[in-house]
Motif scaffolding. Structure first.
Motif, PDB file in Angstrom:
ATOM      1  N   ILE A  40     -10.194   6.858   1.582  1.00  0.00           N
ATOM      2  CA  ILE A  40      -9.763   7.759   0.518  1.00  0.00           C
ATOM      3  C   ILE A  40      -8.364   8.231   0.881  1.00  0.00           C
ATOM      4  O   ILE A  40      -8.158   8.832   1.937  1.00  0.00           O
ATOM      5  CB  ILE A  40     -10.707   8.977   0.377  1.00  0.00           C
ATOM      6  N   SER A  41      -7.414   7.947   0.017  1.00  0.00           N
ATOM      7  CA  SER A  41      -6.026   8.238   0.353  1.00  0.00           C
ATOM      8  C   SER A  41      -5.764   9.744   0.426  1.00  0.00           C
ATOM      9  O   SER A  41      -6.034  10.473  -0.537  1.00  0.00           O
ATOM     10  CB  SER A  41      -5.088   7.617  -0.690  1.00  0.00           C
ATOM     11  N   PRO A  42      -5.218  10.236   1.537  1.00  0.00           N
ATOM     12  CA  PRO A  42      -4.841  11.655   1.616  1.00  0.00           C
ATOM     13  C   PRO A  42      -3.585  11.959   0.801  1.00  0.00           C
ATOM     14  O   PRO A  42      -3.214  13.116   0.639  1.00  0.00           O
ATOM     15  CB  PRO A  42      -4.599  11.864   3.114  1.00  0.00           C
ATOM     16  N   PHE A  43      -2.956  10.900   0.284  1.00  0.00           N
ATOM     17  CA  PHE A  43      -1.733  11.079  -0.497  1.00  0.00           C
ATOM     18  C   PHE A  43      -1.976  10.930  -1.998  1.00  0.00           C
ATOM     19  O   PHE A  43      -1.042  10.972  -2.788  1.00  0.00           O
ATOM     20  CB  PHE A  43      -0.683  10.057  -0.034  1.00  0.00           C
ATOM     21  N   ASP A  44      -3.232  10.733  -2.382  1.00  0.00           N
ATOM     22  CA  ASP A  44      -3.598  10.575  -3.801  1.00  0.00           C
ATOM     23  C   ASP A  44      -4.308  11.846  -4.260  1.00  0.00           C
ATOM     24  O   ASP A  44      -5.415  12.141  -3.791  1.00  0.00           O
ATOM     25  CB  ASP A  44      -4.527   9.365  -3.954  1.00  0.00           C
ATOM     26  N   ASN A  45      -3.674  12.592  -5.165  1.00  0.00           N
ATOM     27  CA  ASN A  45      -4.268  13.869  -5.589  1.00  0.00           C
ATOM     28  C   ASN A  45      -5.537  13.692  -6.399  1.00  0.00           C
ATOM     29  O   ASN A  45      -6.248  14.664  -6.678  1.00  0.00           O
ATOM     30  CB  ASN A  45      -3.241  14.711  -6.365  1.00  0.00           C
ATOM     31  N   GLN A  46      -5.855  12.440  -6.776  1.00  0.00           N
ATOM     32  CA  GLN A  46      -7.106  12.184  -7.488  1.00  0.00           C
ATOM     33  C   GLN A  46      -8.212  11.704  -6.543  1.00  0.00           C
ATOM     34  O   GLN A  46      -9.332  11.419  -6.971  1.00  0.00           O
ATOM     35  CB  GLN A  46      -6.881  11.134  -8.585  1.00  0.00           C
ATOM     36  N   GLY A  47      -7.885  11.610  -5.256  1.00  0.00           N
ATOM     37  CA  GLY A  47      -8.887  11.263  -4.262  1.00  0.00           C
ATOM     38  C   GLY A  47      -9.448   9.863  -4.407  1.00  0.00           C
ATOM     39  O   GLY A  47     -10.634   9.639  -4.145  1.00  0.00           O
ATOM     40  N   TYR A  96      11.429   5.396  10.103  1.00  0.00           N
ATOM     41  CA  TYR A  96      10.498   6.275   9.399  1.00  0.00           C
ATOM     42  C   TYR A  96      10.530   6.049   7.897  1.00  0.00           C
ATOM     43  O   TYR A  96      11.592   5.792   7.321  1.00  0.00           O
ATOM     44  CB  TYR A  96      10.821   7.742   9.702  1.00  0.00           C
ATOM     45  N   ALA A  97       9.369   6.146   7.273  1.00  0.00           N
ATOM     46  CA  ALA A  97       9.280   6.072   5.813  1.00  0.00           C
ATOM     47  C   ALA A  97       9.689   7.427   5.225  1.00  0.00           C
ATOM     48  O   ALA A  97       9.706   8.447   5.921  1.00  0.00           O
ATOM     49  CB  ALA A  97       7.861   5.706   5.391  1.00  0.00           C
ATOM     50  N   GLU A  98      10.005   7.435   3.951  1.00  0.00           N
ATOM     51  CA  GLU A  98      10.537   8.646   3.329  1.00  0.00           C
ATOM     52  C   GLU A  98       9.513   9.772   3.249  1.00  0.00           C
ATOM     53  O   GLU A  98       9.800  10.919   3.566  1.00  0.00           O
ATOM     54  CB  GLU A  98      11.059   8.326   1.928  1.00  0.00           C
ATOM     55  N   GLU A  99       8.280   9.452   2.817  1.00  0.00           N
ATOM     56  CA  GLU A  99       7.296  10.513   2.591  1.00  0.00           C
ATOM     57  C   GLU A  99       6.471  10.808   3.841  1.00  0.00           C
ATOM     58  O   GLU A  99       6.268  11.963   4.212  1.00  0.00           O
ATOM     59  CB  GLU A  99       6.364  10.134   1.432  1.00  0.00           C
ATOM     60  N   ALA A 100       5.974   9.762   4.480  1.00  0.00           N
ATOM     61  CA  ALA A 100       5.158   9.915   5.690  1.00  0.00           C
ATOM     62  C   ALA A 100       5.050   8.567   6.382  1.00  0.00           C
ATOM     63  O   ALA A 100       5.218   7.520   5.760  1.00  0.00           O
ATOM     64  CB  ALA A 100       3.764  10.444   5.338  1.00  0.00           C
ATOM     65  N   GLY A 101       4.767   8.610   7.661  1.00  0.00           N
ATOM     66  CA  GLY A 101       4.510   7.365   8.378  1.00  0.00           C
ATOM     67  C   GLY A 101       5.755   6.584   8.744  1.00  0.00           C
ATOM     68  O   GLY A 101       6.877   7.117   8.783  1.00  0.00           O
ATOM     69  N   GLY A 149       0.791  -1.223   0.000  1.00  0.00           N
ATOM     70  CA  GLY A 149       0.000   0.000   0.000  1.00  0.00           C
ATOM     71  C   GLY A 149       0.821   1.269   0.000  1.00  0.00           C
ATOM     72  O   GLY A 149       0.272   2.369   0.120  1.00  0.00           O
ATOM     73  N   GLY A 150       2.139   1.137  -0.125  1.00  0.00           N
ATOM     74  CA  GLY A 150       2.984   2.314  -0.268  1.00  0.00           C
ATOM     75  C   GLY A 150       2.918   3.266   0.906  1.00  0.00           C
ATOM     76  O   GLY A 150       2.926   2.855   2.070  1.00  0.00           O
ATOM     77  N   VAL A 151       2.814   4.569   0.600  1.00  0.00           N
ATOM     78  CA  VAL A 151       2.831   5.579   1.656  1.00  0.00           C
ATOM     79  C   VAL A 151       1.611   5.465   2.555  1.00  0.00           C
ATOM     80  O   VAL A 151       1.672   5.764   3.755  1.00  0.00           O
ATOM     81  CB  VAL A 151       2.949   7.000   1.043  1.00  0.00           C
ATOM     82  N   ASP A 152       0.485   5.000   2.002  1.00  0.00           N
ATOM     83  CA  ASP A 152      -0.697   4.799   2.837  1.00  0.00           C
ATOM     84  C   ASP A 152      -0.454   3.730   3.888  1.00  0.00           C
ATOM     85  O   ASP A 152      -0.919   3.842   5.027  1.00  0.00           O
ATOM     86  CB  ASP A 152      -1.902   4.409   1.973  1.00  0.00           C
ATOM     87  N   ALA A 153       0.270   2.682   3.518  1.00  0.00           N
ATOM     88  CA  ALA A 153       0.586   1.611   4.466  1.00  0.00           C
ATOM     89  C   ALA A 153       1.500   2.130   5.572  1.00  0.00           C
ATOM     90  O   ALA A 153       1.337   1.781   6.748  1.00  0.00           O
ATOM     91  CB  ALA A 153       1.222   0.433   3.749  1.00  0.00           C
ATOM     92  N   ALA A 154       2.469   2.970   5.194  1.00  0.00           N
ATOM     93  CA  ALA A 154       3.373   3.549   6.196  1.00  0.00           C
ATOM     94  C   ALA A 154       2.598   4.458   7.153  1.00  0.00           C
ATOM     95  O   ALA A 154       2.832   4.455   8.368  1.00  0.00           O
ATOM     96  CB  ALA A 154       4.492   4.321   5.502  1.00  0.00           C
ATOM     97  N   ASP A 155       1.662   5.221   6.612  1.00  0.00           N
ATOM     98  CA  ASP A 155       0.828   6.086   7.437  1.00  0.00           C
ATOM     99  C   ASP A 155      -0.068   5.244   8.352  1.00  0.00           C
ATOM    100  O   ASP A 155      -0.276   5.573   9.528  1.00  0.00           O
ATOM    101  CB  ASP A 155      -0.024   6.982   6.543  1.00  0.00           C
ATOM    102  N   PHE A 156      -0.579   4.129   7.829  1.00  0.00           N
ATOM    103  CA  PHE A 156      -1.423   3.217   8.610  1.00  0.00           C
ATOM    104  C   PHE A 156      -0.632   2.619   9.769  1.00  0.00           C
ATOM    105  O   PHE A 156      -1.146   2.485  10.887  1.00  0.00           O
ATOM    106  CB  PHE A 156      -1.961   2.116   7.689  1.00  0.00           C
ATOM    107  N   ALA A 157       0.630   2.263   9.513  1.00  0.00           N
ATOM    108  CA  ALA A 157       1.473   1.716  10.578  1.00  0.00           C
ATOM    109  C   ALA A 157       1.621   2.725  11.713  1.00  0.00           C
ATOM    110  O   ALA A 157       1.565   2.367  12.898  1.00  0.00           O
ATOM    111  CB  ALA A 157       2.845   1.332  10.015  1.00  0.00           C
TER     112      ALA A 157
END
Length: 375
Positions: free
Chosen positions: A203-210, A169-174, A136-144
């Protein structure tokens, strides 16, 4: 609908009878007397490690005894309150107070009953919890990171001391991963049912297309090793690397090589520690967690061997154990116990006692079903 206080109090007393039977207050009081005698010895603190073990055991035994006897007293007080509220035509305010106390008592007695179910070999231990981001990429890191906060808030609600041992820490967030201790008796027994794969849908806060995103995080719970456990690791089976601790975004936290990465060569198990101030402290913490993981792995291998000898037992937890759905609806649901709530915000704020209780009861029921099937 009027509350049937007589029936409710009868049920509470029945549950408390079971709790007392399992707790064995006479044995517990004898244990307290023995520990008090040891604690009063003038040479107790000549051996600080033993002294801490004695005083901690005494504190736990007293707390357990007081918890049971205190609950008995509350049931008796409720009975008196109900009598006061119903005599001479009744008093609405007193009855309302009795109803509120009944609701609290049912919850507290239920939690106490669950404690009596924690009879596993390591259930009394403190716990080491590791959370790792998955697919799940950055969303998974944020979820962790959300899960880390959830468990720390749960501990805070109960005044359980915690200690974060390592954060990556992940690079972008989380977070890529985080490891922490819950330093209270029965932490492992309670949190062991939280182990497995957790899934977040939102809804991913990291996806600009929502767009809606599904992400995963893994939770591992192990019992904290004790000095009495016989897990010796030869020096030649351990590889130790040192490096500089880092914080979010890779910024340096210190300028010395104090962080430690410890690898157990035969199994490939890797433990990293960077939150202590010195390399020596991080090395000791890493070794303790590595020993705990090896101990649990040893027991798991023994259990797997017994299971193979006994045949297939349908009592598997499975990987994915809980879903947190924030869109298109709001729900957190445990896929093993079917327990669910429509308030994810409260859950992420640490309100997970009902999930833990349901998990413990589910585990006990599964174990009993497995024993019946074997018989």
């Amino acid at each position: 609908m009027a509350v049937d206080f007589a029936e409710e109090i009868k049920n509470l007393r029945s549950t408390m009878d079971s709790v007392r039977q399992v707790t064995d207050l006479d044995r517990l009081q004898a244990q307290i007397t023995d520990l008090e005698s040891q604690a009063a010895a003038p040479d107790l603190w000549d051996d600080q490690e033993k002294a801490q073990q004695v005083t901690s055991a005494l504190s736990r035994a007293k707390a357990e005894h007081d918890r049971v006897t205190g609950m008995d007293s509350r049931v008796e007080d409720l009975e008196v309150l109900v009598e006061m509220g119903t005599e001479d035509g009744g008093d609405a305010d007193t009855i309302a107070e009795a109803e509120a106390e009944l609701a609290k008592l049912k919850k507290d007695v239920g939690e106490l009953e669950v404690r009596t179910l924690l009879a596993g070999e390591y259930d009394e231990r403190e716990a080491v919890v590791t959370i790792r981001s998955g697919a799940g990429g950055v969303d998974a890191a944020d979820f962790a990171e959300m899960l880390l906060r959830m468990y720390l808030r749960w501990a805070e609600r109960h005044d359980y001391p915690t200690k974060v041992l390592d954060t990556s820490y992940a690079e972008e967030a989380g977070l890529k991963s985080a490891t922490f201790e819950v330093k209270v008796p029965y932490a492992f027994g309670n949190l062991s049912v939280e182990g497995g794969t957790h899934r977040l849908v939102r809804i991913s806060p990291f996806d600009n297309q929502g767009r809606r995103q599904t992400s995963f995080a893994a939770v591992e719970v192990i019992p904290l090793i004790e000095s009495t456990d016989s897990i010796e690791i030869p020096e030649n089976e351990i590889k130790v690397d040192v490096f500089r601790s880092s914080g979010p975004g890779g910024q340096s936290v210190n300028t010395t090589d104090s962080a430690v990465r410890m690898t157990h060569i035969p199994t490939g198990i890797v433990v990293s520690m960077q939150n202590e101030k010195s390399q020596i402290q991080n090395r000791a913490a890493a070794l303790r967690v590595l020993q705990s993981r090896l101990l649990l792995q040893k027991k798991a291998e023994e259990a797997a061997e017994r299971k193979e000898l006994a045949g297939d037992v349908k009592a598997s937890w499975g990987d994915q154990m809980r879903s947190y759905v924030l869109n298109p609806y709001q729900m957190v649901k445990d896929l093993r116990t079917e327990h669910e709530t429509g308030n994810p915000s409260a859950v992420f704020d640490g309100d997970i006692d009902d999930f833990i209780e349901a998990g413990i009861r589910w585990r006990i029921a599964e174990a009993k079903a497995a024993e019946t099937e074997k018989a």
